[in-house]
Design an enzyme around this catalytic site. Structure first.
Site, PDB file in Angstrom:
ATOM      1  CB  SER A 666      -0.953   0.014   1.207  1.00 39.03           C
ATOM      2  OG  SER A 666      -0.227   0.046   2.411  1.00 39.03           O
ATOM      3  CE  LYS A 709      -3.205   1.291   5.254  1.00 40.69           C
ATOM      4  NZ  LYS A 709      -3.028   0.876   3.856  1.00 40.69           N
TER       5      LYS A 709
END
Length: 790
Positions: A666, A709
């Site tokens: 990611s 996140k």
């Protein structure tokens, strides 16, 4: 006349005794001054010190005082020989002692054949009695009964029999010698039968008794006595049988228990096998077979309890209430297996306790952290010394009901080795189709776990085997937002720590601004454990001041004086105000303890086309860096770079906090943005964070852990983020705070990322069609400016 206690004196018997009562001493002295004859009769009740005529038996013995000795304490020790029995016809008290008029009986009996035969029988019986009665000396007793006169024989034997005072008195009251001799024969018969019975009992016990097992001997003797008396053996076996029959066991378990009890009865009580068998039966009886907690099925009650105990966690609460609703509609629903997955400190374990409280069930907890032996789940077989059931059965015993809330804590931290795999053993426990017949190795019978509500907790899923995950309903608990943490601190944590340190509400007050400062400057976590710890630190310091200054001392904790208690803030409030730099990008990452921000640095140096990646980057992350570089090379012309720029430079990619391993795809767009910035010398905006996987053609692929996140970015004071377009669907799971306070850009191509993230203007991209231009235009979700960072 002298009344005597605790003894009966027969004719032809020499008896010593001590005279102490004043009336008895006077009677003795009176007899000594005369013909030394005294009438001795036994008291009815030995405890009466001053008896009257009614307290004394009428029949006694006329004795001759052979010897008397005055002792230092004033008592007189006297030796008396019994002469003949007599019955008192009149008793008078004269000068403080008794005087009796007595009538003697016939003593002579002709020796007819019938009498001689009776005497021989009595002789024979007495010899048997003496041999059986170990307390009598055979030679002495045999010599003492060599009497030719029937009356003397009967009296001598009666005097040496171990009988009660009442029984001896009855023999004394028989005046007829022949009748007395027959009575003595009957008494001897009965005594011999008792002694033979006792000897039989002793021999039976002795055959079974081992040396030095006194306790065992006594127990067996009691059993044998009870058996001879015909009372049966109403013992622990009867109690065990009753308990087994009323335990509510299934038929096969009941049959096995009764068979085991039958074996136990046949075993010697002190043998090792009987201990093993008894322990096994105790465990079978200790496990709940039919006892159930009365379940509270009120959804309103459950909702109230859950809201009192936990703030937020709406999806989890909703699922629990759904479970309760199903319980109301279905009569016998199967047990559910829930698994709470989330970072530490978000309330997974305490949520299990709240479920038990809301449903009225018992709560048991089993920690699986570090468990690596399959026997911990299933137990050991009974053949092993010290074998026990597994923790599942032990916890069920502890719960005491067959429908508790059973928490399997830290299910992701099990291990396996040569002793077996506990995760595989849990497959049967957590499968609603199989756990109706769970079989523990120790019990070796089927046990129904289908009514148990299993709740597992874990920090991560990737360490839990796939088949085990498949058996559980996964419910994710994400980290808390700053607003949620503030509410949790106000409603729960401050009160808990205040009470734990003995402070009152007046002695310590936390302002909201102080709690916000504590959350931002002293903790950086997904849960609230460190927050609670820091609140506890403040409370302890205030408690010290209260003790020092008196109970009237009051303290208000504000944002300004917080550092007096906790020192300088451990974390910077925000990174928005730092200047933008070339090659420095803020990425977003997911960890087991929640989300975090990941600073990524890229430096371009003179060299020969070598790329170095440092900061403990995993293979996947290094491959993402290679893919990002390939994308930059493919877009070199559009970025204003020479076609062969990579031949003359070395590129160094570094992710700080190098001691922490990092991996995953990611960070692809983060690395590509850093490379583009470093090569074009254009600064990257510091007030924006990003996450997404990149392909060689520059497509941005979706990622996981979006909520964690974005929470990490929010905590760090970053309120703008670039995300993959395919993650737009995850907006529904985001807290309202994040959606309203953050500006989110959803992109499909890397070109869009560069346009948003780089401060400077890139050279115009040379697309040929309006459609191509539209494909790289950023799709932005606008939102009002955040209030939380002000």
């Amino acid at each position: 006349m002298m009344p005597i206690r605790d003894m009966v004196i027969f004719p032809h018997m020499m008896t010593p005794f001590v005279v102490g009562r004043e009336s008895s001493v006077r009677a003795l002295e009176e007899a000594l001054t005369g013909d030394r004859k005294i009438f001795l009769a036994t008291q009815h009740d030995a405890s009466v010190d001053e008896p009257n005529a009614d307290d004394i038996y009428d029949t006694g013995t006329i004795g001759n005082i052979v010897q008397s000795v005055k002792m230092p304490d004033g008592n007189i020790k006297v030796l008396v020989e019994g002469m003949e029995r007599a019955r008192a016809t009149e008793v008078n008290d004269v000068d403080g002692f008794f005087v009796a008029t007595v009538r003697t009986g016939r003593t002579h009996l002709e020796l007819t054949p019938q009498v001689e035969q009776l005497m021989q029988r009595v002789h024979s019986l007495f010899e048997q009695y003496v041999k059986l009665q170990q307390s009598l000396n055979y030679e002495t007793m045999a010599a003492s009964v060599l009497a030719d006169e029937p009356a003397k024989l009967a009296d001598t034997i009666a005097a040496n029999l171990q009988l009660s005072i009442e029984e001896k008195q009855q023999l004394l009251e028989v005046f007829d010698p022949e009748t007395r001799l027959a009575r003595v024969a009957d008494v001897l018969d009965l005594a011999i039968e008792k002694l033979n019975m006792d000897r039989t009992i002793q021999s039976r016990v002795k055959r079974q008794m081992e040396k030095a097992q006194k306790e065992y001997y006594l127990n067996e003797k009691i059993k044998a006595i009870q058996k001879e008396l015909g009372r049966g053996e109403k013992s622990e076996f009867d109690e065990l049988k009753k308990k087994i029959e009323t335990a509510g066991m299934p038929k096969d378990v009941l049959d096995k228990s009764l068979l085991e009890l039958k074996k136990l009865e046949a075993m010697p009580p002190m043998s090792a096998e009987s201990t093993v068998s008894r322990n096994y039966l105790d465990w079978l009886l200790a496990v709940p077979w039919k006892k159930k907690s009365k379940e509270i099925r009120s959804i309103e009650h459950a909702e109230k309890i859950l809201n009192e105990d936990h703030y937020g966690l709406e999806k989890i609460k909703e699922r629990i209430l759904e479970f309760l609703a199903v319980r109301q509609l279905v009569k016998n629903p199967k047990g559910s297996i829930l698994c709470f997955v989330g970072p530490p400190g978000v309330g997974k374990t305490s949520l299990g306790m709240s479920i038990a409280k809301a449903t009225g069930r018992k709560f048991v907890r089993m920690s699986l952290g570090g468990v690596r032996d399959e026997a911990e789940i299933r137990g050991h077989r009974r053949t092993y010394i010290g074998a026990l059931p597994g923790q599942i059965i032990q916890s069920m015993k502890k719960a005491g009901t067959k429908n508790p809330v059973f928490m399997l804590d830290e299910i992701d931290k099990m291990a396996s080795d040569f002793r077996g795999d506990p995760a595989s053993a849990l497959l049967e426990v957590l499968d609603p189709e199989q756990n109706t017949s769970f079989q523990d190795h120790y019990l070796d019978v089927e046990y129904d776990l289908s009514q148990v509500l299993f709740v597992a907790t874990a920090n991560v899923l990737h360490t839990i085997p796939g088949p085990l995950q498949d058996r559980m309903e996964i419910l994710r608990l994400h980290g808390y937002t700053e607003v949620e943490k503030l509410e949790i601190a106000k409603q729960y944590l401050v009160k808990k720590q205040r009470e734990g340190t003995g402070l009152t509400e007046a002695q310590i007050v936390f302002e909201d601004a102080a709690l916000q400062q504590l959350i931002r400057g002293y903790t950086r976590e997904a849960g609230v454990r460190n927050l609670e710890r820091e609140i506890g630190n403040v409370c302890r310091k205030v408690a010290r001041r209260v003790v020092k200054n008196g109970s009237k001392h009051e303290e208000t904790i504000t944002a300004d004086n917080l550092n007096e208690f906790l020192g300088v803030a451990k974390f910077r409030d925000s990174q928005v105000h730092e200047k933008s730099e070339v090659g420095l990008v803020t990425g977003l990452a997911w960890t087991e303890v929640g989300g975090t921000i990941l600073q990524t640095e890229v430096q371009v140096l003179d060299g020969k086309g070598k790329m170095t990646a440092t900061g403990q980057l995993g293979e996947v992350m290094q491959e993402s860096a290679q893919a990002a570089l390939s994308y930059i090379r493919s877009r070199a012309q559009q970025l204003g770079l020479a076609k062969d720029f990579y031949r003359n430079v070395d590129i160094h990619v570094h992710v700080p906090e190098g001691a922490i391993p990092k991996d995953g795809p990611s960070a692809g767009i983060t690395l590509a943005t850093g490379l583009a910035s470093a090569l074009t010398k254009i600064k990257v905006r510091r007030d924006i964070a990003m996450t997404g996987e990149i392909t060689l053609r520059g497509k941005v692929l979706p990622i996981g852990g979006l909520k964690e996140k974005l929470l990490a970015a929010h905590r760090a004071g970053i309120f703008e983020a670039i995300l993959p377009e395919e993650n737009r669907k995850d907006l529904a799971d985001l807290p309202e705070l994040l959606k309203s306070s953050m500006k989110l850009h959803f992109v499909e191509q890397m070109d869009e990322v560069l346009k948003i993230a780089l401060e400077g203007k890139l050279p115009e991209l040379k697309e040929e069609t309006p459609e191509a231009l539209a494909a790289v235009m950023p799709k932005t979700l606008e939102a009002p400016q955040p209030v939380a960072h002000q």
